[in-house]
Motif scaffolding. Structure first.
Motif, PDB file in Angstrom:
ATOM      1  N   VAL A 242       0.837  -1.205   0.000  1.00  0.00           N
ATOM      2  CA  VAL A 242       0.000   0.000   0.000  1.00  0.00           C
ATOM      3  C   VAL A 242       0.869   1.251   0.000  1.00  0.00           C
ATOM      4  O   VAL A 242       0.629   2.204  -0.755  1.00  0.00           O
ATOM      5  CB  VAL A 242      -0.950  -0.002   1.210  1.00  0.00           C
ATOM      6  CG1 VAL A 242      -1.635   1.353   1.375  1.00  0.00           C
ATOM      7  CG2 VAL A 242      -2.002  -1.094   1.060  1.00  0.00           C
ATOM      8  N   ALA A 243       1.903   1.259   0.840  1.00  0.00           N
ATOM      9  CA  ALA A 243       2.800   2.415   0.891  1.00  0.00           C
ATOM     10  C   ALA A 243       3.473   2.643  -0.455  1.00  0.00           C
ATOM     11  O   ALA A 243       3.583   3.788  -0.931  1.00  0.00           O
ATOM     12  CB  ALA A 243       3.840   2.218   1.985  1.00  0.00           C
ATOM     13  N   ASP A 244       3.935   1.573  -1.097  1.00  0.00           N
ATOM     14  CA  ASP A 244       4.575   1.701  -2.409  1.00  0.00           C
ATOM     15  C   ASP A 244       3.602   2.273  -3.438  1.00  0.00           C
ATOM     16  O   ASP A 244       3.985   3.117  -4.262  1.00  0.00           O
ATOM     17  CB  ASP A 244       5.077   0.341  -2.891  1.00  0.00           C
ATOM     18  CG  ASP A 244       6.303  -0.139  -2.125  1.00  0.00           C
ATOM     19  OD1 ASP A 244       6.929   0.681  -1.421  1.00  0.00           O
ATOM     20  OD2 ASP A 244       6.626  -1.344  -2.219  1.00  0.00           O
ATOM     21  N   ALA A 245       2.355   1.816  -3.398  1.00  0.00           N
ATOM     22  CA  ALA A 245       1.363   2.305  -4.358  1.00  0.00           C
ATOM     23  C   ALA A 245       1.104   3.795  -4.160  1.00  0.00           C
ATOM     24  O   ALA A 245       0.983   4.552  -5.133  1.00  0.00           O
ATOM     25  CB  ALA A 245       0.068   1.516  -4.209  1.00  0.00           C
ATOM     26  N   ILE A 246       1.017   4.236  -2.915  1.00  0.00           N
ATOM     27  CA  ILE A 246       0.778   5.654  -2.650  1.00  0.00           C
ATOM     28  C   ILE A 246       1.940   6.500  -3.160  1.00  0.00           C
ATOM     29  O   ILE A 246       1.743   7.565  -3.759  1.00  0.00           O
ATOM     30  CB  ILE A 246       0.532   5.899  -1.152  1.00  0.00           C
ATOM     31  CG1 ILE A 246      -0.722   5.161  -0.688  1.00  0.00           C
ATOM     32  CG2 ILE A 246       0.389   7.394  -0.873  1.00  0.00           C
ATOM     33  CD1 ILE A 246      -0.911   5.161   0.818  1.00  0.00           C
TER      34      ILE A 246
END
Length: 360
Positions: A242-246
């Motif tokens: 999720v952090a990478d996608a953001i």
């Protein structure tokens, strides 16, 4: 000011509201790895000192401003010093919003409005990212246009929020589109599905956080209660994914003005999670229990748009992710909250019954 294809995050100032939370702290690490300068705003009302330490933050964190997103002068000052804003702050559990709707309205509606108006007034912000939730889909549209789409939530389908939390997030989505479109400001709306991973500590009544709950209850030798027999479907996406996608979402031009699911596209039943956890704790007893009030039956994300826009897919499968979470709990037994240690199966079932809202 829409991000350009050559933009990177080296030296970029990124404000994260709710930055001391489970997703916020993961995003902070991913941004730092990308060369950005993350700044956190958080009231520290969601977690105690032990959990904050496990998440790598606390009152002595030099990058953290302890404050309320309803503090308009503070928010405007922080936004004025930001190149990007990620709005993750929220009264974030279904149970918490149902039992305390006044706080839900103050945080998820009034607080979001305060942040959005600050962004609208600040010409320096290149993109605003709202973290919404897959809870806006509810049980899903009663009639899907194609049979093969049954059990899959697509960004453009009918929305049917089942609880105050989901309804507040749906309002935040609309307010973002309306206010920032008028102000000609760039934005992206993300709908994360069931986020889990090391660092997640359950909140009281947050029955949907089943990876964390089942692991901790199994470690305590308590029963694993399967609401509705564990037939609910979830799309579990690992916290680091999720952090990478953001991070990717901040600078990709194609994300401008888009609403994107954040999920894996894989369906996993709650019972499958319990059974996987039991492989690590063979003595754990799995017991059927009533369905939690306002708990969606669930589905997985249609990730077609997410993959096309972000040119990205999650890297951690649910089995591997559960294994990582179990190892984290074993190495950080103090992560298990005292209130979980004191619970019984009956007390948990009673807490999950339809809660009575606090009178306004």
């Amino acid at each position: 000011m829409t991000p350009q294809p050559h933009d990177d995050l080296t030296g970029a100032r990124v404000l994260i509201t709710g930055g001391a939370g489970f997703i916020g702290t993961a995003l902070r690490g991913a941004l730092a790895a990308a060369g950005a300068r993350p700044a956190l705003l958080d009231s520290l009302s969601a977690y105690g000192p032990t959990t904050l330490t496990l998440l790598g933050t606390g009152t002595d964190d030099p990058h953290l401003t302890v404050g309320d997103i309803n503090d308009e002068p503070l928010v405007r000052r922080l936004v004025a010093n930001a190149d990007y804003v990620v709005h993750a702050a929220a009264h974030s559990s279904v149970h918490g919003c149902t039992t305390d709707p006044q706080t839900a309205v103050r945080s998820n509606l009034a607080g979001t409005d305060t942040v959005l108006r600050a962004v609208a007034a600040a010409r320096n912000v290149r993109r605003f990212v709202l973290l919404s939730t897959a809870q806006v889909y509810g049980h899903g549209a009663p009639h899907t246009p194609r049979p093969e789409q049954a059990g899959v939530f697509t960004e453009d389908q009918q929305l049917d929020p089942l609880n105050i939390y989901a309804n507040s997030k749906l309002w935040a989505e609309g307010h973002t589109r309306q206010l920032l479109s008028v102000a000609e400001h760039d934005f992206t709306i993300l709908r994360p599905f069931s986020v889990y991973g090391p660092g997640q500590v359950p909140k009281k009544g947050a029955a949907s956080w089943v990876v964390a709950q089942f692991t901790m209850y199994a470690a305590l030798g308590q029963q694993l209660l399967l609401n509705n027999g564990g037939r609910q479907i979830r799309d579990f996406i690992f916290r680091d994914d999720v952090a990478d996608a953001i991070v990717r979402c901040l600078t990709i031009p194609a994300a401008a003005g888009r609403t994107l699911n954040l999920g894996t596209g894989a369906q996993t039943s709650v019972r499958e999670v319990a059974e996987h956890v039991r492989r690590h704790f063979p003595n754990a007893e799995i017991v059927d229990a009533p369905r939690v009030a306002q708990d969606p039956l669930g589905a997985c994300a249609d990730t077609t748009r997410m993959q096309a826009v972000l040119d990205w897919s999650p890297s951690v499968g649910v089995g591997d992710g559960i294994d990582r979470y179990v190892q984290w709990v074993r190495h950080a037994p103090n992560a298990i909250p005292d209130w979980m240690r004191a619970e019984t199966s009956n007390s948990r079932i009673n807490a999950w019954r339809s809660p009575a809202p606090v009178p306004l």
